[in-house]
Design an enzyme around this catalytic site. Structure first.
Site, PDB file in Angstrom:
ATOM      1  N   GLU A 111       0.827  -1.214   0.000  1.00 17.27           N
ATOM      2  CA  GLU A 111       0.000   0.000   0.000  1.00 17.27           C
ATOM      3  C   GLU A 111       0.860   1.262   0.000  1.00 17.27           C
ATOM      4  O   GLU A 111       0.515   2.260  -0.629  1.00 17.27           O
ATOM      5  CB  GLU A 111      -0.917   0.044   1.231  1.00 17.27           C
ATOM      6  CG  GLU A 111      -2.013  -1.010   1.247  1.00 17.27           C
ATOM      7  CD  GLU A 111      -1.591  -2.291   1.943  1.00 17.27           C
ATOM      8  OE1 GLU A 111      -0.378  -2.615   1.972  1.00 17.27           O
ATOM      9  OE2 GLU A 111      -2.469  -2.988   2.477  1.00 17.27           O
ATOM     10  N   ILE A 149      26.003  -6.360 -23.284  1.00 23.88           N
ATOM     11  CA  ILE A 149      26.080  -7.083 -22.006  1.00 23.88           C
ATOM     12  C   ILE A 149      25.009  -8.170 -21.906  1.00 23.88           C
ATOM     13  O   ILE A 149      25.036  -9.003 -21.011  1.00 23.88           O
ATOM     14  CB  ILE A 149      26.003  -6.086 -20.828  1.00 23.88           C
ATOM     15  CG1 ILE A 149      27.077  -5.007 -20.989  1.00 23.88           C
ATOM     16  CG2 ILE A 149      26.170  -6.748 -19.489  1.00 23.88           C
ATOM     17  CD1 ILE A 149      28.500  -5.523 -21.117  1.00 23.88           C
ATOM     18  N   GLU A 208      29.050  -7.017  -3.256  1.00 27.05           N
ATOM     19  CA  GLU A 208      28.171  -6.703  -2.126  1.00 27.05           C
ATOM     20  C   GLU A 208      28.092  -7.820  -1.099  1.00 27.05           C
ATOM     21  O   GLU A 208      27.558  -7.624  -0.016  1.00 27.05           O
ATOM     22  CB  GLU A 208      26.787  -6.296  -2.623  1.00 27.05           C
ATOM     23  CG  GLU A 208      26.039  -7.420  -3.294  1.00 27.05           C
ATOM     24  CD  GLU A 208      24.737  -6.937  -3.919  1.00 27.05           C
ATOM     25  OE1 GLU A 208      24.800  -6.024  -4.760  1.00 27.05           O
ATOM     26  OE2 GLU A 208      23.686  -7.472  -3.562  1.00 27.05           O
ATOM     27  N   HIS A 225      30.605 -10.295 -16.158  1.00 26.45           N
ATOM     28  CA  HIS A 225      30.229  -8.886 -16.170  1.00 26.45           C
ATOM     29  C   HIS A 225      29.942  -8.432 -14.750  1.00 26.45           C
ATOM     30  O   HIS A 225      29.317  -9.135 -13.965  1.00 26.45           O
ATOM     31  CB  HIS A 225      28.987  -8.686 -17.048  1.00 26.45           C
ATOM     32  CG  HIS A 225      28.339  -7.355 -16.835  1.00 26.45           C
ATOM     33  ND1 HIS A 225      28.918  -6.183 -17.245  1.00 26.45           N
ATOM     34  CD2 HIS A 225      27.184  -7.003 -16.212  1.00 26.45           C
ATOM     35  CE1 HIS A 225      28.139  -5.170 -16.901  1.00 26.45           C
ATOM     36  NE2 HIS A 225      27.095  -5.644 -16.269  1.00 26.45           N
ATOM     37  N   HIS A 238      22.337   3.834 -18.025  1.00 29.19           N
ATOM     38  CA  HIS A 238      21.311   4.223 -17.058  1.00 29.19           C
ATOM     39  C   HIS A 238      20.576   5.484 -17.483  1.00 29.19           C
ATOM     40  O   HIS A 238      19.623   5.900 -16.839  1.00 29.19           O
ATOM     41  CB  HIS A 238      21.931   4.403 -15.677  1.00 29.19           C
ATOM     42  CG  HIS A 238      22.618   3.149 -15.219  1.00 29.19           C
ATOM     43  ND1 HIS A 238      23.944   2.908 -15.469  1.00 29.19           N
ATOM     44  CD2 HIS A 238      22.140   2.050 -14.598  1.00 29.19           C
ATOM     45  CE1 HIS A 238      24.251   1.711 -14.994  1.00 29.19           C
ATOM     46  NE2 HIS A 238      23.183   1.177 -14.470  1.00 29.19           N
TER      47      HIS A 238
HETATM   48  N1  GLN Z   1      23.101  -9.901 -18.700  1.00 28.14           N
HETATM   49  C1  GLN Z   1      22.385  -9.004 -17.858  1.00 28.14           C
HETATM   50  C2  GLN Z   1      21.687  -7.944 -18.691  1.00 28.14           C
HETATM   51  O1  GLN Z   1      22.202  -7.557 -19.679  1.00 28.14           O
HETATM   52  C3  GLN Z   1      23.295  -8.321 -16.848  1.00 28.14           C
HETATM   53  C4  GLN Z   1      22.536  -7.486 -15.865  1.00 28.14           C
HETATM   54  C5  GLN Z   1      23.360  -6.877 -14.744  1.00 28.14           C
HETATM   55  O2  GLN Z   1      24.528  -6.677 -14.875  1.00 28.14           O
HETATM   56  N2  GLN Z   1      22.761  -6.537 -13.637  1.00 28.14           N
HETATM   57  O3  GLN Z   1      20.629  -7.478 -18.362  1.00 28.14           O
HETATM   58 ZN    ZN Z   2      25.514  -4.721 -15.318  1.00 32.03          ZN
END
Ligand code: GLN
Ligand code: ZN
Length: 768
Positions: A16, A441, A615, A651, A704
């Site tokens: 909520e 990626i 992390e 990655h 981003h």
């Molecule tokens: N292979 C994933 C993607 O391209 C990697 C995502 C990530 O690094 N958090 O979405």
């Molecule tokens: Zn990433």
């Protein structure tokens, strides 16, 4: 004896709070509407705790966005750029930034709260800054609680945790220098709370679970001595959690506070350490954090009672409190909501306890400890024993085949056949890629259509055939697009995946998923981590179908795409009946099998994503090595089953490599792609200083933001990289997956990326 909870989830059964806040943001409800929603939520939170028998329930643990941000407001720690705003507009601008007519202010930074997946807003400090007290929120919540008949214990973040979790925004000073200005504000706060008639105040100082310098330690002592000089009736509870007091124990024991809280889930041995410590005053109350606030498992009452008995040998009953290890903010809200969840076996359900169930556990433990048994208590105790016994022995958990494989693991399983340089030659021959090879990626834009189709399929509104042909169509279009743009190593686009952990968890044995097990990650964003309850094993291949379909469409190499074992572990609720490293190795073996199957299916390049490796680092540095050893070991197990000529990529998308670069190199991936664009390649320094031996793809644009990087920008970044690293080791790629982007910007950005790589090749050919 009292029962205590350090804090409670605030998002609500049906999220909520999330919905109301987002509606407020998009102006579909008013501020008054929002506050009536939160008022109802708080009432429910208090009532639930009271009903379950918790003596000390919290106030001020509720937050519209984040408790550290709330503390910034309480202490008047508001960066200059927000000073012209006020009220909720200011509050949310600090959290999320604000762009409107004539105003354009950047949000404050956000980062992970200790080793949890919760993100807090990072306080900003400048030299000689002033603080000022604002008790509106704390006082209002106390009043609200009192009106409902609850005597709440406010929770605040202590001065040293507050300062140390923040950042200096100016050079030439240390934020601890602000303590003298900050302490009077805390003193005034305690006085005001006293005037309201509060009996207990909980001050959270989880910074005590980390390594502190002697100056930082002194600052703690100074703060609490200063508080003890205030003439007030408020009793102080000092709460540390997520690890033991460790090196800070002596100091913590000497602090003039009434109650010391210990997290016995994260660190069981500290109870003995404290009870036997020469500086321990038996007049002090110990709050025993016995019920795990960060996981989903039912408490083991017999074990908990043993702790309480131990405490009873040295302490009066009234000086022993029973509580949660930390705030319950990090656990899902209520197991009862999973009543209709058929996917969780009823046997497994009886092993679980979410926040609401944990309240009952705490209350019952107190009753058992006080010898206040009745039929109800006896029955629950009995059920608890049975559930824990059943969990230990259940067939659902134990898979002998998996256990034998783990037993049989040797060093060889974590080693590729040949060293990197040999592999590199073979891979160059197999793949015949140009210098500065280009790739992405993994994910391509997850458009509304993609998400809608997946949702429909999940709900049974779209047949398997229809869904598959939709995914085929998307994948094929993406392959064609990558060929046209001229990328060298292609990906299938990940259109069949919802989330990079969930997709694998759903296909592995040993995992279950909740329907409503939401946990706050930051602001209104919640995640629903899978639960790893048993031995992990892979019944059938998980990604081969889509990866080999993609490869069948093109002559260019397609990169298989997997999530690594450490990331899967890190983003799940993990079983607590064996070490995390064992569970991680089990996942690693499942991924290893998948890697081998991809190779068999003809994929020559395979990426194993490990964005969460950093992390998982323990809070104290002396434990880092042990963690990194097993985490890197698990990655290597997952990656080492293939031929030398198969190229393994990994990655990671974060910004700090300096302190773990050796371990990153130890992973021995043939290629690593990392985030670097936001820092203009500064991040590469760690790799350069260390002489990182393998190939590396420093991200050349920030995914981003929707902004399309120009060709010149990318080229400049590549120039920089080529000056720092051997050019034959450099890959050209964005800094993360493209799933949050739209197609038009993705197309333009990748065109520019490919052209920049071409330019680099031209420059190189002129040189040689
Ligand atoms: N292979 C994933 C993607 O391209 C990697 C995502 C990530 O690094 N958090 O979405
Ligand atoms: Zn990433």
């Amino acid at each position: 004896m009292k029962s205590i909870v350090l804090g409670y989830p605030r998002i609500g059964e049906k999220r909520e709070l999330k919905k109301a806040t987002e509606n407020y943001w998009n102006k579909s409800i008013s501020e008054d509407d929002l506050s009536s929603v939160t008022k109802v939520l708080r009432e429910k939170i208090w009532k639930t705790q009271d009903d379950q028998g918790i003596d000390l329930i919290s106030s001020n643990d509720f937050s519209l966005y984040d408790q550290v941000l709330d503390m910034c407001i309480t202490l008047g720690c508001i960066p200059e750029r927000f000073k012209d705003l006020n009220g909720l507009e200011q509050y949310f601008a600090m959290a999320r930034g604000l762009q409107k007519e004539g105003v354009d202010v950047r949000a404050m930074e956000m980062t992970k709260w200790f080793d949890t997946n919760y993100h807090y807003i990072v306080p900003e400090f400048i030299k000689n800054q002033n603080f000022s007290l604002n008790t509106e929120k704390i006082a209002n919540e106390l009043k609200e609680a009192a009106e409902l008949g609850f005597k709440a214990k406010p929770v605040i973040i202590g001065p040293i945790t507050f300062l140390l979790l923040g950042k200096e925004k100016q050079k030439g000073f240390n934020r601890l220098e602000l303590l003298d200005k900050l302490l009077p504000v805390y003193e005034a706060l305690i006085k005001e709370i006293d005037a309201i008639g509060v009996e207990y105040l909980q001050i959270d100082e989880p910074i005590l679970a980390t390594d502190l310098s002697s100056i930082e330690q002194l600052a703690i002592t100074k703060s609490y001595e200063c508080f003890s000089n205030i003439k007030s009736g408020v009793k102080l509870i000092l709460a540390n959690y997520f690890d033991c007091y460790g090196e800070n124990l002596e100091l913590a024991l000497k602090l003039p506070v009434d109650v010391l809280h210990l997290d016995l889930v994260r660190c069981a041995s500290q109870l003995d350490d404290i009870l036997c410590h020469k500086s321990f005053n038996t007049k002090k109350t110990l709050s025993l954090g016995l019920v795990d606030g960060r996981n989903v498992w039912k408490n083991d009452f017999e074990k908990s009672i043993a702790f309480i008995q131990k405490a009873k040998q040295k302490l009066k009953e009234s000086n022993i409190w029973i509580g949660s290890s930390c705030s319950l903010l990090h656990s899902p809200l209520d197991l009862d909501l999973e009543e209709n969840n058929k996917e969780i076996h009823s046997e497994i359900k009886q092993w679980l306890a979410f926040a609401k169930q944990k309240l009952e556990e705490i209350a019952i433990l107190k009753k058992i400890a006080l010898g206040q048994s009745n039929d109800f208590v006896d029955q629950i105790f009995e059920e608890n024993k049975i559930a824990n016994k059943n969990r230990r022995e259940s067939k659902l958990i134990h898979n002998q085949f998996v256990k034998q494989r783990i037993e049989a693991l040797t060093d060889k399983d974590g080693k590729r056949n040949s060293p990197f340089l040999t592999r590199q030659l073979l891979q160059k021959a197999t793949l015949s890629l140009p210098v500065f090879p280009t790739t992405t990626i993994g994910s391509f834009p997850q458009t509304k259509e993609v998400r809608q189709n997946r949702a429909k399929f999940k709900k049974g509104k779209l047949s398997q055939e229809a869904y598959d042909s939709f995914i085929e169509k998307e994948t094929e279009a993406t392959i064609r697009f990558q060929e046209e743009v001229g990328l060298d190593v292609l990906v299938h686009g990940e259109f069949e995946r919802n989330d990079m952990v969930e997709y694998f968890g759903e296909q592995l044995d040993g995992f279950v998923f909740t329907q409503f097990g939401w946990v706050q990650s930051y602001g209104t964003r919640c995640v629903k981590p899978p639960i790893i309850f048993g031995d992990v094993c892979r019944p059938t291949p998980m990604t081969v179908k889509w990866s080999s379909f993609a490869q069948s469409l093109t002559k260019k190499p397609v990169k298989g795409m997997l999530t690594g074992p450490v990331t899967i572990l890190q983003w799940s609720f993990v079983r607590n009946d064996q070490s995390r490293s064992t569970t991680c190795n089990q996942i690693a073996l499942a991924i290893r099998d998948e890697v081998c199957d991809l190779e068999k299916a003809g994929l020559k390049v395979i990426q194993i994503d490990e964005p969460a490796i950093r992390e998982g680092l323990p809070l104290r540095k002396n434990e880092w090595k042990m963690y990194l050893d097993w985490a890197v070991g698990a990655f290597r197990i997952s990656a080492s089953g293939v031929k030398d000529s198969t190229q393994i990529h990994t990655h990671m998308c974060y910004s700090e490599f300096n302190d773990i670069i050796e371990s990153i190199a130890d992973m021995d991936a043939d290629v690593i792609t990392i985030e670097t664009s936001r820092s203009e390649m500064e991040l590469l320094n760690a790799f350069v200083d260390f002489k990182y031996p393998n190939e590396i793809g420093p991200g050349v644009y920030d995914i981003h933001s929707p902004r399309v990087p120009t060709q010149v920008e990318i080229e400049n970044l590549l120039d920089k990289a080529a000056r720092l690293l051997p050019y034959e080791n450099i890959w050209v790629n964005p800094d993360c997956g493209l799933k949050t982007r739209d197609w038009p910007e993705t197309k333009s950005a990748l065109e520019n990326l490919v052209q920049s790589a071409d330019k680099m090749r031209n420059k190189l050919s002129q040189l040689v």
